[in-house]
Write a protein that holds these residues in place. Structure first.
Motif, PDB file in Angstrom:
ATOM      1  N   GLU A  14      41.295 -46.549  85.237  1.00  0.00           N
ATOM      2  CA  GLU A  14      41.315 -45.097  85.448  1.00  0.00           C
ATOM      3  C   GLU A  14      42.474 -44.398  84.758  1.00  0.00           C
ATOM      4  OE1 GLU A  14      38.452 -46.838  87.873  1.00  0.00           O
ATOM      5  OE2 GLU A  14      40.593 -47.373  87.769  1.00  0.00           O
ATOM      6  N   TRP A  18      40.182 -39.358  78.046  1.00  0.00           N
ATOM      7  CA  TRP A  18      39.441 -38.914  76.860  1.00  0.00           C
ATOM      8  C   TRP A  18      39.918 -37.511  76.520  1.00  0.00           C
ATOM      9  CZ3 TRP A  18      36.848 -40.302  72.843  1.00  0.00           C
ATOM     10  CH2 TRP A  18      35.860 -39.509  72.269  1.00  0.00           C
ATOM     11  N   TYR A 299      28.909 -48.904  74.306  1.00  0.00           N
ATOM     12  CA  TYR A 299      29.418 -47.802  75.123  1.00  0.00           C
ATOM     13  C   TYR A 299      29.756 -46.618  74.232  1.00  0.00           C
ATOM     14  CZ  TYR A 299      30.424 -51.636  78.451  1.00  0.00           C
ATOM     15  OH  TYR A 299      30.339 -52.725  79.285  1.00  0.00           O
ATOM     16  N   GLU A 300      29.808 -45.439  74.833  1.00  0.00           N
ATOM     17  CA  GLU A 300      30.395 -44.281  74.179  1.00  0.00           C
ATOM     18  C   GLU A 300      31.904 -44.313  74.429  1.00  0.00           C
ATOM     19  OE1 GLU A 300      28.673 -42.112  72.362  1.00  0.00           O
ATOM     20  OE2 GLU A 300      26.769 -43.127  72.796  1.00  0.00           O
ATOM     21  N   ASN A 302      33.845 -42.011  75.356  1.00  0.00           N
ATOM     22  CA  ASN A 302      34.242 -41.301  76.572  1.00  0.00           C
ATOM     23  C   ASN A 302      33.867 -42.073  77.837  1.00  0.00           C
ATOM     24  OD1 ASN A 302      31.503 -40.918  76.578  1.00  0.00           O
ATOM     25  ND2 ASN A 302      31.570 -38.690  76.460  1.00  0.00           N
ATOM     26  N   ASP A 303      33.302 -43.281  77.666  1.00  0.00           N
ATOM     27  CA  ASP A 303      32.999 -44.146  78.798  1.00  0.00           C
ATOM     28  C   ASP A 303      33.898 -45.381  78.780  1.00  0.00           C
ATOM     29  OD1 ASP A 303      31.615 -44.631  81.122  1.00  0.00           O
ATOM     30  OD2 ASP A 303      29.942 -45.650  80.153  1.00  0.00           O
ATOM     31  N   GLN A 306      34.570 -47.298  82.222  1.00  0.00           N
ATOM     32  CA  GLN A 306      33.536 -48.237  82.663  1.00  0.00           C
ATOM     33  C   GLN A 306      33.520 -49.482  81.784  1.00  0.00           C
ATOM     34  OE1 GLN A 306      31.600 -47.922  85.499  1.00  0.00           O
ATOM     35  NE2 GLN A 306      31.232 -50.086  85.010  1.00  0.00           N
ATOM     36  N   ALA A 307      33.746 -49.301  80.505  1.00  0.00           N
ATOM     37  CA  ALA A 307      33.771 -50.452  79.604  1.00  0.00           C
ATOM     38  C   ALA A 307      34.862 -51.436  80.018  1.00  0.00           C
ATOM     39  CB  ALA A 307      33.996 -49.979  78.167  1.00  0.00           C
TER      40      ALA A 307
END
Length: 327
Positions: A14, A18, A299-300, A302-303, A306-307
């Protein structure tokens, strides 16, 4: 306006943010690269958590592929429009574009897509030095490969088959075992429910293996040492479970005059000629289809949070990338 992932403090996934960033112009010896794809590597977690130090605030990521947009003074090996890939550069690959030293770049053949390059440059060059520099392999040699279904593991297993080597791979699940076998593992050990060293001895008629390639670290050190034959080599190439604990030198003698090395990719590609040679051999195998690169997670950028969660939790197999834009 370009975007990038940055972190201002170390910690959990966390902490990754981005953000919009200012477009930078390359200075002397630098280039600006527009990314098409960016690599996701376990080393990124080490920087994010502070295991590897980084001056904060910082970008993150060390591997990407794309097109040169602009070059600074004294750059002669690259020009705008060149397809390139890189690894081991200063942090900051998690970005739509970035400026970095031209010396970091490697020309990317047209036959290799950007996504493939981003998935394999770090893992592939690591595999290249493991297979071509770390040990004098002989056809028929058998070695133990931890994390056989990981990004490096899948490339190493395929390369091993090209050299006529036998691979004993460790995995955690049946799914990962199937993947490892499909990429060249001759024998599978489920490290969570089997005694790794005992199984290695059973598979080698009690002798042990000459080499163990260990990317796990803390949790596998003892099993790795106990799997080696006399005068065997333990290659500590990663620490996904935590850093390797201190090794008692006398134990290396007691267990058979063993060797331990903790290599870093940077020291195998520091020489431009050697980097070009290793990259050329890697690209040649991939372009010819002798080594296949599995991109199992996309993944994007901005993710990124999560990655990193997925990577830390062991939910990934093969290579993972961030897709920035199409070819």
């Amino acid at each position: 306006m370009p975007n990038a992932v940055r972190f201002y403090e170390t910690g959990s996934p966390e902490v990754l943010r981005w953000e919009h960033v200012e477009r930078a112009e390359p200075g002397p010896g630098e280039v600006r690269v527009r990314h098409a794809a960016v690599g996701l590597n376990f080393a990124d977690i080490y920087f994010r958590t502070g295991l590897y130090p980084a001056k904060l605030p910082s970008g993150i990521g060390m591997e990407g592929a794309g097109v040169v947009e602009a070059v600074g003074e004294n750059v002669t090996d690259f020009k705008p429009g060149d397809r390139v890939t890189y690894t081991g550069s200063p942090l900051g690959a998690y970005a739509s574009e970035r400026v970095l030293p031209a010396a970091c770049l490697i020309h990317l053949p047209d036959e290799i897509p950007f996504e493939t390059a981003a998935a394999m440059t770090m893992r592939g060059l690591t595999s290249a030095y493991l297979m071509r520099r770390i040990y004098q392999w002989k056809r028929g040699d058998t070695f133990l490969l931890h994390a056989a279904a990981g990004g490096v593991g899948l490339i190493v297993s395929q390369w091993a088959k090209l050299l006529g080597l036998n691979v004993i791979g460790t995995v955690s699940t049946e799914e990962k075992a199937e993947i490892a076998r499909a990429h060249g593992c001759d024998h599978i050990i489920y490290y969570r429910r089997e005694d790794v060293a005992k199984r290695v001895r059973e598979l080698t008629d009690g002798v042990g293996v000459p080499v163990v390639i260990d990317s796990v670290g803390k949790d596998t050190l003892t099993a790795s040492l106990d799997s080696l034959k006399r005068r065997g080599l333990l290659v500590g190439v990663g620490t996904s479970s935590g850093a390797f604990p201190p090794i008692d030198a006398m134990q290396l003698a007691i267990k058979g005059s063993l060797f331990f090395t903790r290599p870093a990719l940077a020291d195998y590609i520091a020489d431009p000629a050697e980097k070009a040679e290793l990259a050329g051999e890697l690209f040649g195998h991939v372009a010819a289809g002798r080594i296949k690169i599995e991109i199992n997670q996309r993944y994007e950028l901005n993710d990124a949070v999560q990655a990193h969660r997925d990577l830390e939790a062991g939910k990934t197999t093969g290579s993972s990338i961030f897709v920035v834009q199409g070819e």
